[in-house]
Each structure stands twice: as C-alpha cells, then as structure tokens.
Design an enzyme around this catalytic site. Structure first.
Site, PDB file in Angstrom:
ATOM      1  N   CYS B  86       0.820  -1.215   0.000  1.00 16.05           N
ATOM      2  CA  CYS B  86       0.000   0.000   0.000  1.00 16.05           C
ATOM      3  C   CYS B  86       0.852   1.263   0.000  1.00 16.05           C
ATOM      4  CB  CYS B  86      -0.941  -0.008   1.191  1.00 16.05           C
ATOM      5  SG  CYS B  86      -1.877  -1.548   1.291  1.00 16.05           S
ATOM      6  N   HIS B 335      -9.237   3.788  -1.016  1.00 15.12           N
ATOM      7  CA  HIS B 335      -7.874   3.283  -0.886  1.00 15.12           C
ATOM      8  C   HIS B 335      -7.545   2.291  -2.010  1.00 15.12           C
ATOM      9  CE1 HIS B 335      -4.144   2.017   0.730  1.00 15.12           C
ATOM     10  NE2 HIS B 335      -4.544   1.093   1.573  1.00 15.12           N
TER      11      HIS B 335
END
Lengths: 386, 386
Positions: B86, B335
């Site tokens: 991420c 996200h």
C-alpha cells in the site's frame, strides 16, 4: 569516461530448479555473497532496490523488498521493489544507479530474485503471460513462446533466417554455459539436438527456449568516492539506457526490430561516449533464440537481418569478433526472470575483473548488458568498463 | 528550504467502485489531467514511475508501467513500476523525485493506480494479504483487518484507548470526505454509526476500515529550473523519507509503534530542516482507524498513547491544531492501494495551492504525507512546501 557509480561487490546463487530452497533463502544467499565480495557490512548499505516480476503469483508474496530487509537484518534501511516483467533486474540496477547519482545514497544493493518452480508448470506460463497485454494478447491465449514464434516466423520471412541459424544460438550458449559453474545447464548440445527437440511454438522448439528457473543475484553499488575507498577492482557503470514500447506486438511498426532495445542502446552508447564497435562482449536477452538475433542486430553488432548468418559464422562465439552471452545466457544459465538483469551485470563484472574462468575474454574495455521485459515492452541497456 | 524538485501538475480520478472503467482507462484519465494541469505535452515527459501493488493478482497484468506508456502514446520514454504494497504510490513519488535529483531527467510523472473490484471480494482480501509475511502470517490465515486489530487491542491495553476514540477518527474523516468531490464516500457519520457497524476483527468494525477501491492519481514533477519556467504555483518537495521494518508483526519490539514511520519521518523532518511542530496539515495512512492513531503519535503530532484523546478532542479536525486527513483519508476518500501515496501528495498540493475548497486550511507552510505498506513493513514520509 563515466566514473560516477561502480559495482564493488557481486553475488549470485546457482540458477536452476531449487526445490529445497525458498525465495527468502535465495536472496539472502546472493546478498550475503555480494556483501562479502565487497568486504562491507550490511549496516553500510543505504538502500536496496530489488527486481522481481511476479512473486505475488508465484509464491503469494508481494511487498518483497521489505521482506528482504527483514530477513537480512537490514531494517530500517529503505527497500524498493521494481518491476518490468523480465527486465525487472535491469531496472532495479538502473534505479539503484540513479539513487547514487541523486546523492541520496553512497552505497546500495541492486538485487533480483525469482522463485518460479513452486507452482505447477501450467500456472507458470499463465503467470509469465501477465507480462503481455492482458486485454489484447494474454486474454486470448497468447503465450510468450507464441509471441516470439511470430517474431521468428517474420524474421525468417523477411531475411531468410533458418531454423539452423536459430539453433546455432542455443548451441553456442550451451557451450558457454558448460564453462559456467552457476549455470542451470552445463551440457553441450548440437544443432541436431535443437532441431529434433519437441516443438513448442513453430518454429521454436524446446531448445530454442530459456528454462523456468529459481535464483537470485545481487550487486553492491557505490559512489566514486566510496568505490575508490572500499574497492581495488571497481567496475564502472559507463552508460545506462531504458526505453518502453507497446506491450502488444500488433501495435509495433516492425515485428523484427525491438524499438525499446534500439532506443535504450542509443542512450547507453551516448552516455558512455562510444559506439557498438567499442563493445568487447555482451550479455543479451536470449529468452528465445530469435530474441538473441534481434538483440545483436538492434544493438548494432551486425546489420538488421544478418543475425542468423553472423551467429552461424561464429562471430558471437567466445573466439568471435563480439562474444555474446559468455555466461551461457538465459538459455543455459537459466532465467529466474527478476534476477536476470542483475545476473547479466555479474557476468559483465566477472569478465571485466578477469575472473570469468574458462570463458574469460581477453583485453576487454567495455561490456554491454541488455535486458528485455515481455516481447520488448521494456528494455534496459547498461555499459560497464574498468 | 529545499527547492530542488517541485510538483507542477496534479490529476486524479474519482475513487470508488468503478466497474465501468478499466485499469488503463483510469490511469490515462489521471495522467491526462495532470499533464493538462501542468500545461505541458506528453513529449516533454522524460520518464514515468508508477506505483501499483498487485495488478498481477487483481487483473492478471504485470509489466504495468510500459502498458501506461503504450496506452498514453508515450513510448519510447522509460517507465518503471514500483511496488511496496500500500506504500507503492509513496515509493513511486520518492523514486521519481530521486530521478530528477540524479540529473537524469528534468520532468517526470509519478503515478499510482489500482483496480481492485474486478475480482470477487473473497479474493481481494487474499490478494491484499500477500503484503503480509506469507510464511509467518498470511499462510496461517492472518488478514490485514486481523493484524491491525491486534495493534488496536494492544493500544487499548497499553494506553486505555477506547472504541469511541477509534470511531472518532472515522467520524472526522467522513466529515472531511463529505467536502471532497473525488472521495468514494461523501456522507457524514456518527460515533454510534461506527460502533453499531458490523464487527470485522474485534475491536475493528466495518466503519473502522478503509474500503476496497478503484482509482488512479498522477503528479508531474520537475526540476527547479523547469518548475520556475513552466509553473506559477509549484509545490516543493522539502523532504523525503523512507524506511523498512519487519514484515511480520511478531518480530517487532512494539506493536503500537511503527518503527518505519518513525524513521521515515525523522529523515523527512531532517531534510526539510523542521520538526513536527512546523507541519500545518497532514495526510496519514488510515487504512484502519487505529493506523491513524499510531501515525499521529509516531510522527510526533502528539505523545505516544495520546492519539485517541487527541483525536476525540478535535485536535486533528479541520479546525484543530494539526488537521489530519483533510481529504477524508483512506477511510473516506478510498484506498486503491497503489494510488494512495500519490493521492495524498495531491491533497497536499491542493492545500498548499489554496485549492482545497470547503476543506481548505489557511496559512499553510508545510504539509506532510505518510504512506504505509502492509502493517508497517514500509513507510514513506514526504514534506511539501510553497
């Protein structure tokens, strides 16, 4: 001559089907060997750049660069994974090179690793096909043997290249690999062996194709100042080129010229201030025999279309005018895809350091490496010198 | 103040479940917007650095950076994919920054994209878990909600943090996101909404978790010389930090301090020549509410353990002493993992350019972004200034 960034340490595992060793064991082995070769401790490493194509698919593991730091006790130093299919290693090298040129680091590791034999062979081909255009190629069943077979067929059509000439690439590379203790295969083969091997994608037969391999390779790079302080035999990066092309073959102007190779080569020659005539030996991306022919043409070692004849005449052999793939190349040394670009730089280093054993080429000034992603969507070319 | 590299153009898609658009459509949209914002043509771009975590698993496509060049008509310029779970976007930004500092390029694109909703939700969680340690965590069934739940439970045990305090992160971020037209969610919620949402991994409930998203974001970066020539409102990169930590939680000294965040922050503050007190607003990595509490503590906005109280008291709200996640954060903006680090830099740019609309913070000098890979195996911290 560019003397800004040098290779001061090299390390690699033997390449092959290494079922008894895990991904993390492989890179720790290669990295430790590189640090030992450089004579430095891991604390002195400012950052790591690691090439890997597809551990997410092969071993269910992304976030690889930090995993390397973790299992090498090198946290909290930063670690970045770089990916461009089979050119991942070449791009890791270039990114590491850039990090030193930027002044942000003095000493870094450029590494590459791939563990490909932990999944069923049927899944391997599918995983590799994700380097092609999913919507226009892989999604319709195209695989890399198939894509390169189209390039080969077109090369034969345009230039009269023969299956025997393709086979001569494989025979040469097996001969060279037989002199490389870290190569996956160390047996010599004949033209007949290649021609009579099982057909994979016409006209490419089994022995026209590089194998599926496990392996890892690592380089320690240093700034000029650090290299001169730490190392008696630095290998300098004289030029670095990188270029992209369309992923899908159908969008290219030519099937037989890899434009990314031409452009990356142009950049690297320009930076090094030399031409293809100054190159004493080269490691090129022979994922298939046809790929080596395209590469030696696109890099200017012979005219476009003459690669087959040039190879058949022995010009790229150990005693030829421009020895190519002295390591055995991807065909024989093995092709753990993320590691390949780094392993090429290791062969260049061994040759320039005079440590290439039975395959040593004499009087080398410049050695070139050429690493391709997919069917030419990415290419990285590096030129090294003493 | 560091004025070596600037952001001169920004672009991003709306984040969300974008089932009608493909990966390649998303990045072309974000990239085109960034080029238009910068007022330059794609021919002027020297290279692209693209963050993506796992398109190999999500859409069967590796070799992404060249795909971007292909579908943006930007070949043969070089393109490199960077991956750190991420934190892929944050590392793409840092690598692009490095490429300009190295002198190898004048103007480059740093981009990030992820298409996560093309696979079944059951597969999404498994794909994301490949950012954890496969041999010690994911292989035994650990998922990211589970790992962050352990961090939350430990934070509650050590510091008395309450579920209401965790919920207050989500309530604040939904409030901010309601003012961001590109956010995935634009609805305000209450503490009760969070507390009564379905349990995911005790004590984390559905509204403690960031969503699964599609999206892309892109920045145009330029050298000081180019930025001054091309741009009236450059946003300078004043500091860049990056660090690694063990992938597996069990190897950490502390569950509640992310050492990679502390170290990356230290580097960025040092380079910018400032301390946490000089930061006027921050985008931090709130993949789960507990992650925001750890981040604001580890970055020095409040004392270790005080994050819950600090948030509950409104200190991180739009009118607080240090507004955090003015964009809505990962929780509300969405996200798409590879895009997140770039989207954070876009919020920082909007704030510093005074273009953040209803969520604008006045009199900003420095804005910080903080991007985490996995449960803290990687962290990237950047500091931006006018």
């Amino acid at each position: 001559m560019n003397q800004e960034v040098a290779i001061i340490g090299i390390g690699m595992t033997k390449f092959g089907e290494l079922w008894n060793r895990s991904f993390r064991q492989l890179f720790v082995e290669a990295g430790s060997e590189a640090l030992e070769d450089a004579g430095i401790k891991s604390e002195e490493i400012g950052a790591l750049f690691g090439g890997n194509m597809s551990a997410g698919q092969f071993i269910g593991q992304e976030h690889l660069a930090s995993l390397i730091m973790d299992h090498s006790n090198m946290t909290p130093q930063p670690a970045t994974r770089v990916e461009a299919a089979c050119a991942s290693g070449g791009l890791a090298l270039r990114t590491a090179y850039m990090s030193i040129k930027s002044g942000m680091h003095d000493v870094v590791i450029a590494a590459g690793a791939e563990k490909m034999t932990d999944v069923l062979p049927s899944k391997t081909t599918g995983a590799l096909a994700t380097a092609a255009d999913q919507e226009w190629e892989a999604g319709f069943g195209a695989t890399f043997p198939g894509l390169y077979a189209m390039i080969a067929r077109r090369h034969m059509h345009e230039f009269g290249t023969t299956e025997e000439q393709l086979a001569s690439v494989s025979v040469k590379n097996h001969y060279n690999g037989s002199k490389n203790p870290k190569a996956q295969f160390q047996n010599e083969i004949t033209i007949d062996d290649v021609l009579s091997s099982p057909m994979v994608a016409d006209p490419l037969k089994l022995f026209d194709c590089s194998p599926v391999s496990d392996g890892a390779a690592a380089l320690v790079l240093a700034s000029a100042e650090k290299a001169k302080e730490l190392c008696e035999n630095p290998v300098w990066i004289a030029g670095s080129g990188q270029a992209s092309d369309t992923l899908a073959l159908h969008s290219r102007k030519s099937l037989t010229t890899l434009n990314a190779t031409v452009e990356a080569g142009r950049q690297a020659y320009k930076q090094a201030g030399i031409t293809s005539k100054d190159i004493g030996a080269a490691e090129v991306h022979d994922c298939f025999t046809i790929a080596e022919l395209c590469a030696i043409e696109d890099l200017g070692f012979c005219e476009k279309g003459d690669g087959g004849k040039f190879t058949e005449q022995g010009e790229t052999g150990l005693k030829g005018s421009i020895p190519v793939n002295t390591s055995g190349g991807l065909k024989t040394k093995g092709h753990p895809v993320g590691a390949t670009g780094i392993a090429q730089a290791i062969e260049a280093s061994l040759q320039l350091r005079g440590e290439a054993g039975d395959r040593q080429i004499d009087d080398l000034e410049y050695v070139l490496t050429h690493n391709v992603g997919g069917s030419g969507g990415t290419a990285a070319v590096h030129i090294f010198s003493r």
